[in-house]
Design an enzyme around this catalytic site. Sequence first.
Site, PDB file in Angstrom:
ATOM      1  N   ASP A   1      66.421  34.273  36.738  1.00 38.60           N
ATOM      2  CA  ASP A   1      66.607  34.828  36.967  1.00 38.60           C
ATOM      3  C   ASP A   1      67.532  36.526  36.983  1.00 38.60           C
ATOM      4  O   ASP A   1      67.445  37.473  36.219  1.00 38.60           O
ATOM      5  CB  ASP A   1      65.673  35.154  38.122  1.00 38.60           C
ATOM      6  CG  ASP A   1      63.950  34.888  37.335  1.00 38.60           C
ATOM      7  OD1 ASP A   1      63.904  33.516  38.502  1.00 38.60           O
ATOM      8  OD2 ASP A   1      63.517  35.581  37.083  1.00 38.60           O
TER       9      ASP A   1
ATOM     10  N   ARG B   1      55.853  34.729  32.021  1.00 37.15           N
ATOM     11  CA  ARG B   1      56.760  34.996  33.433  1.00 37.15           C
ATOM     12  C   ARG B   1      57.840  34.002  32.652  1.00 37.15           C
ATOM     13  O   ARG B   1      57.851  33.022  31.635  1.00 37.15           O
ATOM     14  CB  ARG B   1      56.432  34.500  34.526  1.00 37.15           C
ATOM     15  CG  ARG B   1      55.255  34.016  34.460  1.00 37.15           C
ATOM     16  CD  ARG B   1      55.207  32.129  34.282  1.00 37.15           C
ATOM     17  NE  ARG B   1      56.843  31.542  34.886  1.00 37.15           N
ATOM     18  CZ  ARG B   1      57.354  30.549  34.578  1.00 37.15           C
ATOM     19  NH1 ARG B   1      56.714  29.938  33.397  1.00 37.15           N
ATOM     20  NH2 ARG B   1      58.430  30.221  35.463  1.00 37.15           N
ATOM     21  N   GLY B   2      58.927  33.834  33.274  1.00 37.18           N
ATOM     22  CA  GLY B   2      60.743  33.017  33.499  1.00 37.18           C
ATOM     23  C   GLY B   2      61.363  34.413  32.689  1.00 37.18           C
ATOM     24  O   GLY B   2      60.604  34.837  31.660  1.00 37.18           O
ATOM     25  N   ALA B   3      62.818  34.975  32.924  1.00 40.40           N
ATOM     26  CA  ALA B   3      63.088  35.746  32.667  1.00 40.40           C
ATOM     27  C   ALA B   3      63.412  35.996  30.853  1.00 40.40           C
ATOM     28  O   ALA B   3      62.876  37.007  30.938  1.00 40.40           O
ATOM     29  CB  ALA B   3      64.431  35.305  33.312  1.00 40.40           C
TER      30      ALA B   3
ATOM     31  N   ASN C   1      66.838  33.223  42.064  1.00 42.22           N
ATOM     32  CA  ASN C   1      66.005  32.504  40.889  1.00 42.22           C
ATOM     33  C   ASN C   1      64.439  31.822  41.902  1.00 42.22           C
ATOM     34  O   ASN C   1      64.834  32.094  42.633  1.00 42.22           O
ATOM     35  CB  ASN C   1      67.042  30.752  40.722  1.00 42.22           C
ATOM     36  CG  ASN C   1      65.828  29.810  39.159  1.00 42.22           C
ATOM     37  OD1 ASN C   1      65.413  30.313  38.633  1.00 42.22           O
ATOM     38  ND2 ASN C   1      65.108  28.785  40.224  1.00 42.22           N
ATOM     39  N   LYS C   2      64.213  31.540  41.710  1.00 41.92           N
ATOM     40  CA  LYS C   2      62.610  30.887  42.499  1.00 41.92           C
ATOM     41  C   LYS C   2      62.743  30.331  43.812  1.00 41.92           C
ATOM     42  O   LYS C   2      63.479  29.800  43.710  1.00 41.92           O
ATOM     43  CB  LYS C   2      61.852  30.360  41.458  1.00 41.92           C
ATOM     44  CG  LYS C   2      60.313  30.003  42.218  1.00 41.92           C
ATOM     45  CD  LYS C   2      59.563  31.132  42.739  1.00 41.92           C
ATOM     46  CE  LYS C   2      58.955  31.748  40.928  1.00 41.92           C
ATOM     47  NZ  LYS C   2      58.338  33.364  41.643  1.00 41.92           N
TER      48      LYS C   2
ATOM     49  N   ARG D   1      58.778  43.855  36.857  1.00 40.57           N
ATOM     50  CA  ARG D   1      58.796  42.794  37.599  1.00 40.57           C
ATOM     51  C   ARG D   1      60.684  43.584  37.691  1.00 40.57           C
ATOM     52  O   ARG D   1      62.018  43.433  36.870  1.00 40.57           O
ATOM     53  CB  ARG D   1      59.359  41.749  37.179  1.00 40.57           C
ATOM     54  CG  ARG D   1      57.785  41.151  37.569  1.00 40.57           C
ATOM     55  CD  ARG D   1      57.556  39.588  36.801  1.00 40.57           C
ATOM     56  NE  ARG D   1      57.960  38.795  38.012  1.00 40.57           N
ATOM     57  CZ  ARG D   1      57.062  37.266  38.180  1.00 40.57           C
ATOM     58  NH1 ARG D   1      57.549  37.318  36.950  1.00 40.57           N
ATOM     59  NH2 ARG D   1      57.987  37.277  38.952  1.00 40.57           N
TER      60      ARG D   1
HETATM   61  O1  MRU Z   1      57.784  34.115  38.800  1.00 37.25           O
HETATM   62  P1  MRU Z   1      58.318  32.779  38.222  1.00 37.25           P
HETATM   63  O2  MRU Z   1      57.898  32.658  37.349  1.00 37.25           O
HETATM   64  O3  MRU Z   1      58.315  34.029  36.606  1.00 37.25           O
HETATM   65  O4  MRU Z   1      60.051  33.205  38.275  1.00 37.25           O
HETATM   66  C1  MRU Z   1      60.652  32.033  36.992  1.00 37.25           C
HETATM   67  C2  MRU Z   1      62.304  31.276  37.804  1.00 37.25           C
HETATM   68  O5  MRU Z   1      62.386  31.753  38.640  1.00 37.25           O
HETATM   69  C3  MRU Z   1      62.653  30.655  36.506  1.00 37.25           C
HETATM   70  O6  MRU Z   1      63.433  29.673  37.157  1.00 37.25           O
HETATM   71  C4  MRU Z   1      63.650  31.745  36.107  1.00 37.25           C
HETATM   72  O7  MRU Z   1      63.089  33.220  35.730  1.00 37.25           O
HETATM   73  C5  MRU Z   1      64.583  30.792  34.235  1.00 37.25           C
HETATM   74  S1  MRU Z   1      63.564  30.966  33.152  1.00 37.25           S
HETATM   75  C6  MRU Z   1      64.285  30.204  31.999  1.00 37.25           C
END
Ligand code: MRU
Length: 348
Positions: free
Chosen positions: A243, A52-54, A253-254, A95
Amino acid sequence: MKSILEYETVDYDRENHALVIIDQTKLPNDIVLLSLTAAQDIWDAIYLLKVRGAPAIGVAAAFGLAALAHRITAQDKAAFLEELAEKKEFLNSARPTAVNLSWALKRMMDVCHKNPEAPVAVLKGLLLEEAFLMKQEDIAVCRKIGEYGLDVLKDGDGILTHCNAGQLATCKYGTATASIYIGQERGYHFRVYADETRPLLQGARLTAFELYSAGIDVTLLCDNMSASLMQQGLIQAVLVGCDRVAANGDTANKIGTSVVAAVAHYYKVPFYVCAPTSTIDFHTPTGKEIVIEQRDAAEVSEMWYQKPMTVKGVRIYNPAFDVTDHSLITGFITERGIVKSPVDLRNC
Ligand code: MRU
């Protein structure tokens, strides 16, 4: 304890043609590497946040598509491309919010379009090399973001971050954490505060773990505690990831990020979005058009609890992301420099 910087978040096993990831759902208690070769397993890994994480999602999808391409048996080019396009669409559906997923998969398909004469076997090799290139680029981009981020920080600063935009969300260094790691290399001492990030606890399970493993001064807090720190003057900057950034700067973002931004605005703490330009989506004019992923209610009501923590049958709201209005964002720290708005990147 081994530093997180010694691990690869996303990799490819050339011998077995498999996507290799750290299973982030098992962290921090167990470090388990997964080797994935089937489309459903790769889709599940992305949907279930094993990766996970963009930026990490983008590179994982690229390696995943390369592994799937390797297994397509059709020698006929048209048949190969048709099957590859189906697999790409399938992975892309895992996603919706992180633009890096569609961005990376489109870039993979562009390899085929740019090499119309290449036979199937050659294309398979080119796809894999493109995925490796994306990984190398991600590492370089994160490092650059870290360098630029240091321009707005000073030794001793308190930095608040939300969710995990760290090494585990990218191929190395992270985006929001890159300045922290590079600062450490240069002898800076930052006090980092990590929001636990309900409901999936990426802050507690991932950010606190990875920074601690790397010897960074990190303190974990619940999501409702950041105002208290800002009130005491303990936070000099908020650094978060993203994201998808719309053309006007509204940023997905999250979930919870926009709350932090509003609180930071109130206490006049600068709020920076660390944004690889691959996460900026000029096709999306404003935050209103960003599709927000809605997730399973059980993540709120049952996950992490021995017994359900709320009454059975109650309605549950569980969006994975929220949109921070561009007016609350001090600047975007990108690999091309720090800008007030994505449109300013045209001059960098
Ligand atoms: O649902 P996730 O854990 O994939 O969410 C991740 C985030 O919101 C991060 O802040 C975002 O992807 C940036 S990662 C460099």
